[in-house]
Design an enzyme around this catalytic site. Structure first.
Site, PDB file in Angstrom:
ATOM      1  N   ASN A 296       0.784  -1.235   0.000  1.00  0.00           N
ATOM      2  CA  ASN A 296       0.000   0.000   0.000  1.00  0.00           C
ATOM      3  C   ASN A 296       0.817   1.287   0.000  1.00  0.00           C
ATOM      4  O   ASN A 296       0.290   2.343  -0.338  1.00  0.00           O
ATOM      5  CB  ASN A 296      -1.018  -0.001   1.145  1.00  0.00           C
ATOM      6  CG  ASN A 296      -0.370  -0.061   2.496  1.00  0.00           C
ATOM      7  OD1 ASN A 296       0.716  -0.619   2.633  1.00  0.00           O
ATOM      8  ND2 ASN A 296      -0.997   0.500   3.495  1.00  0.00           N
TER       9      ASN A 296
ATOM     10  N   GLU B  74       5.370  -4.047  11.996  1.00  0.00           N
ATOM     11  CA  GLU B  74       4.452  -2.905  11.798  1.00  0.00           C
ATOM     12  C   GLU B  74       3.198  -3.486  11.157  1.00  0.00           C
ATOM     13  O   GLU B  74       3.183  -3.766   9.964  1.00  0.00           O
ATOM     14  CB  GLU B  74       5.098  -1.857  10.882  1.00  0.00           C
ATOM     15  CG  GLU B  74       6.293  -1.160  11.475  1.00  0.00           C
ATOM     16  CD  GLU B  74       5.927  -0.218  12.614  1.00  0.00           C
ATOM     17  OE1 GLU B  74       4.740   0.114  12.766  1.00  0.00           O
ATOM     18  OE2 GLU B  74       6.839   0.160  13.367  1.00  0.00           O
TER      19      GLU B  74
ATOM     20  N   GLU C   2       9.370   2.550  14.111  1.00  0.00           N
ATOM     21  CA  GLU C   2      10.024   3.058  12.907  1.00  0.00           C
ATOM     22  C   GLU C   2       9.988   4.578  12.987  1.00  0.00           C
ATOM     23  O   GLU C   2       9.316   5.157  13.825  1.00  0.00           O
ATOM     24  CB  GLU C   2       9.306   2.561  11.659  1.00  0.00           C
ATOM     25  CG  GLU C   2       9.319   1.044  11.592  1.00  0.00           C
ATOM     26  CD  GLU C   2       9.542   0.511  10.204  1.00  0.00           C
ATOM     27  OE1 GLU C   2      10.621   0.759   9.626  1.00  0.00           O
ATOM     28  OE2 GLU C   2       8.642  -0.171   9.701  1.00  0.00           O
TER      29      GLU C   2
ATOM     30  N   CYS D   9      -2.569   1.725   6.950  1.00  0.00           N
ATOM     31  CA  CYS D   9      -2.594   1.012   8.237  1.00  0.00           C
ATOM     32  C   CYS D   9      -3.077   1.904   9.375  1.00  0.00           C
ATOM     33  O   CYS D   9      -3.773   1.455  10.275  1.00  0.00           O
ATOM     34  CB  CYS D   9      -1.212   0.469   8.547  1.00  0.00           C
ATOM     35  SG  CYS D   9       0.063   1.740   8.453  1.00  0.00           S
TER      36      CYS D   9
HETATM   37  P1  NAD Z   1       0.711  -9.165   3.883  1.00  0.00           P
HETATM   38  O1  NAD Z   1       1.043  -9.550   5.271  1.00  0.00           O
HETATM   39  O2  NAD Z   1      -0.172 -10.051   3.103  1.00  0.00           O
HETATM   40  O3  NAD Z   1       2.057  -9.047   3.017  1.00  0.00           O
HETATM   41  C1  NAD Z   1       3.111  -8.204   3.404  1.00  0.00           C
HETATM   42  C2  NAD Z   1       4.407  -8.748   2.835  1.00  0.00           C
HETATM   43  O4  NAD Z   1       4.712 -10.003   3.441  1.00  0.00           O
HETATM   44  C3  NAD Z   1       4.374  -9.003   1.324  1.00  0.00           C
HETATM   45  O5  NAD Z   1       5.623  -8.663   0.779  1.00  0.00           O
HETATM   46  C4  NAD Z   1       4.148 -10.508   1.259  1.00  0.00           C
HETATM   47  O6  NAD Z   1       4.592 -11.116   0.067  1.00  0.00           O
HETATM   48  C5  NAD Z   1       4.972 -10.983   2.438  1.00  0.00           C
HETATM   49  N1  NAD Z   1       4.594 -12.278   2.980  1.00  0.00           N
HETATM   50  C6  NAD Z   1       3.380 -12.897   2.904  1.00  0.00           C
HETATM   51  N2  NAD Z   1       3.422 -14.081   3.571  1.00  0.00           N
HETATM   52  C7  NAD Z   1       4.678 -14.202   4.081  1.00  0.00           C
HETATM   53  C8  NAD Z   1       5.331 -15.177   4.889  1.00  0.00           C
HETATM   54  N3  NAD Z   1       4.695 -16.273   5.303  1.00  0.00           N
HETATM   55  N4  NAD Z   1       6.601 -14.952   5.251  1.00  0.00           N
HETATM   56  C9  NAD Z   1       7.257 -13.831   4.868  1.00  0.00           C
HETATM   57  N5  NAD Z   1       6.697 -12.875   4.090  1.00  0.00           N
HETATM   58  C10 NAD Z   1       5.423 -13.048   3.712  1.00  0.00           C
HETATM   59  O7  NAD Z   1       0.151  -7.695   3.947  1.00  0.00           O
HETATM   60  P2  NAD Z   1      -0.457  -6.812   2.760  1.00  0.00           P
HETATM   61  O8  NAD Z   1      -1.809  -7.322   2.411  1.00  0.00           O
HETATM   62  O9  NAD Z   1       0.553  -6.662   1.677  1.00  0.00           O
HETATM   63  O10 NAD Z   1      -0.589  -5.387   3.478  1.00  0.00           O
HETATM   64  C11 NAD Z   1      -1.719  -4.970   4.149  1.00  0.00           C
HETATM   65  C12 NAD Z   1      -1.515  -5.048   5.636  1.00  0.00           C
HETATM   66  O11 NAD Z   1      -0.353  -4.338   6.013  1.00  0.00           O
HETATM   67  C13 NAD Z   1      -2.652  -4.404   6.408  1.00  0.00           C
HETATM   68  O12 NAD Z   1      -2.996  -5.203   7.518  1.00  0.00           O
HETATM   69  C14 NAD Z   1      -2.047  -3.090   6.890  1.00  0.00           C
HETATM   70  O13 NAD Z   1      -2.642  -2.560   8.038  1.00  0.00           O
HETATM   71  C15 NAD Z   1      -0.632  -3.478   7.105  1.00  0.00           C
HETATM   72  N6  NAD Z   1       0.239  -2.300   7.045  1.00  0.00           N
HETATM   73  C16 NAD Z   1       0.851  -1.878   8.192  1.00  0.00           C
HETATM   74  C17 NAD Z   1       1.651  -0.736   8.172  1.00  0.00           C
HETATM   75  C18 NAD Z   1       2.322  -0.221   9.410  1.00  0.00           C
HETATM   76  O14 NAD Z   1       3.249   0.557   9.294  1.00  0.00           O
HETATM   77  N7  NAD Z   1       1.898  -0.605  10.601  1.00  0.00           N
HETATM   78  C19 NAD Z   1       1.826  -0.059   6.964  1.00  0.00           C
HETATM   79  C20 NAD Z   1       1.185  -0.515   5.833  1.00  0.00           C
HETATM   80  C21 NAD Z   1       0.398  -1.650   5.876  1.00  0.00           C
END
Ligand code: NAD
Length: 485
Positions: free
Chosen positions: A159, A257, A466, A291
């Site tokens: 995102n 995060e 962060e 997020c």
């Molecule tokens: P996601 O957890 O599906 O994926 C995030 C990353 O992790 C991707 O690069 C994905 O390929 C990788 N990944 C997936 N499974 C994995 C595994 N088993 N081991 C290692 N890596 C793996 O998240 P998303 O759908 O891409 O993002 C949306 C989520 O992220 C929402 O919940 C949002 O709130 C959160 N988010 C948090 C912040 C923050 O700073 N707190 C910022 C942006 C988004």
């Protein structure tokens, strides 16, 4: 070695970026990245595997000792050049993030300029990195040093692709670590471009490597690799838990995060127009796919109808593709629509929006465009799914409160604790409430957050911080040295 600028056209094929050059995937396969705006193919990325992770980690491991030995002034100069490189290439980067992730050009540009600022900021403050001396008597000199971990894995979601990658990479590199970045498979383009920009800016080969692909085939081998000594993860709670388990097994530090269900509390004495604008922005920016979006509207009962009316007046004017973008992928689009259907079944009402954009509604959305109307739900009860779970779409849920205590109880009635906003004409009350909310950052009356302000979650929203100088410290480990004089 000469590196030329990628001319990014539709269907450009990207390879991994390892050791300062593009490296094709061992599998020979590539993944399609499509546009959520119209479903068209945007580009192809390398479909990574454990073999590619191995190459990248080895490159990072070999590059680390020399990079870790550079002075903070030398690292500062390279980071500042990377910031300049991002700014120079900003037009192509904006185009890529808009095409892959459905962002709108103006907010995408702002996010990418902040990505550049991360490199400037950590390039600057790293020159203040220092240890302490500890008095152990006149015959002794004891002091601490902040040393890098070695190879760091940074894993990012879709995102805020380059922004979030830079948020982790800049302090990691500034502290003397080398990095293997695994961006989201849905939005890898600008992270791969960062690899090229960093190399052109003078970052030694192997100091920053980018391996693309899926979580199970790239993310898991990366965080499990014995030479990876620290993990910075941004993404969902489910993935954060899985990575946290691996980190615990390996006894390495991990910053998580994760998601949020952040509240915006509005008291009757607030500037209602300003509060309405803030609430509306929480669902418009990135279509609520942020997020820290404050999408739980807790409002003092007496002004609920008026506030919702003002929010509706703002949202009803907004146009898809002009004022807000699409939802990133078809599964996420279906999930948001499913949650809207569940909310309605459970008794909530969409007083604004509530549907997808479809054929014949005059909104001019492409047939395969993943657009959902900015939505405000009322008659929401705290135990409903829409009030508890992260929707990650343009949906604001409104719940009324009668007293300060009730407002705080509702605000804290969530497993998350990433962010919160408070609006009140009484600043002292705003601050008192801010102190009682369980969240990593609370903005009172539109208080500003930036690169300098630490960011991270309470409760299930995460571990670690962060941004700010805290992130620089997070990417260092403390060593105590003591000598008898
Ligand atoms: P996601 O957890 O599906 O994926 C995030 C990353 O992790 C991707 O690069 C994905 O390929 C990788 N990944 C997936 N499974 C994995 C595994 N088993 N081991 C290692 N890596 C793996 O998240 P998303 O759908 O891409 O993002 C949306 C989520 O992220 C929402 O919940 C949002 O709130 C959160 N988010 C948090 C912040 C923050 O700073 N707190 C910022 C942006 C988004």
């Amino acid at each position: 070695m000469s590196i030329t600028t990628n001319t990014i056209t539709t269907t450009t094929q990207f390879e991994h970026w390892i050791g300062g050059r593009p490296v094709p995937p061992a599998s020979g396969r590539h993944l399609d990245s499509t546009s959520p705006h119209d479903g068209e193919l945007v580009l192809r990325i390398a479909d990574g595997s454990a073999e590619d992770v191995e190459r990248a980690v080895i490159a990072a491991h070999q590059a680390q000792p020399a990079w870790g030995r550079t002075t903070t002034a030398e690292r500062s100069r390279v980071l500042t050049s990377i910031a300049a490189g991002i700014r120079e290439g900003i037009d192509a980067l904006v185009e890529l993030e808009c095409a892959e992730g459905g962002k709108l050009p103006a907010p995408a540009r702002t996010e990418l300029l902040i990505a550049a600022d991360y490199f400037d900021y950590y390039g600057s403050i790293v020159r203040t990195l220092a240890g302490d001396t500890i008095d152990q008597g006149p015959q002794n000199l004891t002091y601490t040093r902040r040393e890098p971990y070695g190879v760091v894995a940074v894993i990012t979601p879709w995102n805020g692709p380059l922004n979030q990658a830079s948020r982790g990479i800049a302090p990691a590199l500034a502290a003397g670590n080398t990095v293997v970045l695994k961006p989201s498979e849905f939005t890898s383009g600008t992270s791969l471009e960062l690899g090229r920009i960093a190399t052109q800016a003078g970052l030694p080969d192997g100091v920053l490597n980018v391996v693309t692909g899926l979580g199970p085939t790239v993310g898991v081998p990366l965080v499990s690799h014995p030479l990876v000594r620290r993990i910075g993860f941004t993404g969902s709670v489910a993935t954060g838990r899985a990575i946290g388990r691996i980190a615990a097994e390996r006894v390495i530090p991990v910053a998580l995060e994760l998601g949020g269900k952040s509240p915006i509390l509005v008291f009757a004495d607030a500037d209602l127009d300003a509060a309405a604008r803030a609430a509306a922005m929480s669902v418009l920016i990135n279509s609520g796919q942020v997020c820290s979006a404050t999408t739980r509207l807790l409002v003092e009962r007496g002004v609920q109808d008026e506030l919702v009316r003002r929010i509706g007046a703002i949202l009803n004017d907004k146009r898809p593709g002009e004022d807000f973008g699409p939802i990133v992928t078809p599964p996420q689009f279906d999930k948001v629509l499913g949650m809207l259907a569940t909310a309605e079944r459970e008794g909530a009402h969409a007083v604004v929006g509530g549907n997808r954009y479809g054929d014949g509604d005059g909104a001019g959305v492409p047939e395969r465009g993943l657009y959902i109307q900015p939505t405000v739900l009322t008659d929401v009860k705290p135990d409903m799914q829409a009030a508890r779970e992260e929707i990650f779409g343009p949906v604001l849920v409104a719940l009324p409160f009668d007293t300060e205590d009730e407002a705080v109880t509702l605000a804290n009635a969530t497993e998350y604790g990433l962010a919160a906003a408070v609006w009140s004409g009484d600043t002292a009350r705003g601050l008192t409430i801010a102190h009682r909310i369980e969240a990593g950052q609370v903005a009172v009356n539109g208080g500003v957050m930036g690169i300098e302000t630490p960011f991270g979650g309470y409760k299930t929203s995460g571990i670690g911080r962060e941004k700010g100088i805290e992130a620089l410290y997070e990417y260092t480990q403390l060593k105590t040295v003591s000598v008898t004089l």
